[in-house]
Design an enzyme around this catalytic site. Structure first.
Site, PDB file in Angstrom:
ATOM      1  N   GLY A 227       0.803  -1.217   0.000  1.00 49.05           N
ATOM      2  CA  GLY A 227       0.000   0.000   0.000  1.00 49.05           C
ATOM      3  C   GLY A 227       0.835   1.266   0.000  1.00 49.05           C
ATOM      4  N   SER A 228       0.138   2.391  -0.095  1.00 50.35           N
ATOM      5  CA  SER A 228       0.810   3.672  -0.302  1.00 50.35           C
ATOM      6  C   SER A 228       1.601   4.151   0.906  1.00 50.35           C
ATOM      7  CB  SER A 228      -0.229   4.743  -0.688  1.00 50.35           C
ATOM      8  OG  SER A 228      -1.178   4.921   0.355  1.00 50.35           O
TER       9      SER A 228
ATOM     10  N   LYS B  11      -7.257  -3.687   7.738  1.00 55.40           N
ATOM     11  CA  LYS B  11      -6.344  -3.723   6.611  1.00 55.40           C
ATOM     12  C   LYS B  11      -7.009  -4.492   5.466  1.00 55.40           C
ATOM     13  CE  LYS B  11      -2.129  -4.796   7.297  1.00 55.40           C
ATOM     14  NZ  LYS B  11      -1.812  -3.752   6.298  1.00 55.40           N
TER      15      LYS B  11
ATOM     16  N   LYS C  90      -5.950   8.160   9.132  1.00 59.65           N
ATOM     17  CA  LYS C  90      -6.310   6.756   9.342  1.00 59.65           C
ATOM     18  C   LYS C  90      -6.715   6.451  10.790  1.00 59.65           C
ATOM     19  CE  LYS C  90      -5.148   6.033   5.087  1.00 59.65           C
ATOM     20  NZ  LYS C  90      -4.000   5.217   4.697  1.00 59.65           N
TER      21      LYS C  90
ATOM     22  N   GLU D 156      -0.857 -10.394   4.296  1.00 56.30           N
ATOM     23  CA  GLU D 156      -0.501  -9.399   5.312  1.00 56.30           C
ATOM     24  C   GLU D 156      -0.751  -9.945   6.722  1.00 56.30           C
ATOM     25  OE1 GLU D 156      -1.186  -5.081   3.146  1.00 56.30           O
ATOM     26  OE2 GLU D 156      -2.903  -6.102   4.043  1.00 56.30           O
TER      27      GLU D 156
END
Length: 233
Positions: free
Chosen positions: A30-31, A102, A129, A111
């Protein structure tokens, strides 16, 4: 600082404070996780870090590691033997207890396997977040065997909320995970118990895994727009 700069800041901070030479290191997807991956690669090139054995959690992570020359292994490799020293990953939501959602990037299965195989776990996140209750704003991803899509959807109706089959972008049809499964996204209408649901959801036949992460409390690094990084243990 803009959101991209905050992600770079917190990813770099996590690597510089937590990663040591010789580690068996899980690298997330992810980013927010990608800046951490790139910084590991940079420190390896500079000789600051040595003998890192990395386990990626997705194709995205594997490709980024290849770009930076980070040595890649799987959890099954003889060099890893199913156990990691540390995993660094991002989160779609994190609450005050350190519980996370997630799977926004579709890699929740590996993950979670990687996180729960780690002695230590670090979540990197920007301040957007952080939430009081999980699953009200960002939906909970649930990975489902394709043949069980309808039966699982019916079972999930008992939990309330809004359920959607995740549709692909720039591809007709649903998102297909790296393990050939589908993703259902469940947004709750009221606060739920993520500890209870992490177990209960996986009792439904056809569900492979869900995006609640509650069994291993991480160190959480939260980056703020003013350039500070908050560390929550």
């Amino acid at each position: 600082m803009d959101q991209g700069s905050v992600k770079e800041l917190v990813g770099k901070k996590a690597v510089e404070t937590m990663v040591k030479s010789g580690m068996k290191l899980g690298l997330g997807t992810g980013s927010t996780a990608m800046p951490a991956v790139r910084h590991v690669g940079l420190l390896l090139r500079q000789g600051v870090l040595k003998d890192i054995r990395a386990v990626p959690t997705s194709f995205q992570t594997s490709i980024e590691c290849e770009k930076w020359g980070i040595p890649l292994f799987s959890l099954n490799s003889a060099e890893i033997r199913g156990e990691l020293d540390l995993t660094i990953d991002g989160a779609d939501e994190v609450d005050p207890r350190g519980y996370c959602i997630k799977g926004g990037g579709g890699a929740l299965l590996v993950e979670k396997i990687t996180a729960y195989a780690s002695k230590a776990y670090v979540i990197v996140a920007d301040e957007t977040k952080v939430v009081e209750n999980l699953g009200l704003r960002f939906p909970l991803p649930i990975e489902v065997i394709p043949e069980a899509r309808v039966s699982v959807s019916l079972a999930l109706e008992a939990f309330g909320g809004e359920l959607m089959l995740r549709e692909a972008v720039r591809k007709a049809g649903p998102v297909i995970t790296e393990h050939g499964n589908l993703l259902l996204d469940l947004r709750f209408k009221r606060p739920v118990d993520p500890v209870l649901l992490e177990t209960e959801l996986n009792r439904i036949p056809g569900i492979v895994e869900n995006g609640f992460f509650t069994r291993l409390i991480p160190r959480v690094l939260v980056g703020h727009a003013d350039g500070t990084v908050e560390i929550r243990d």
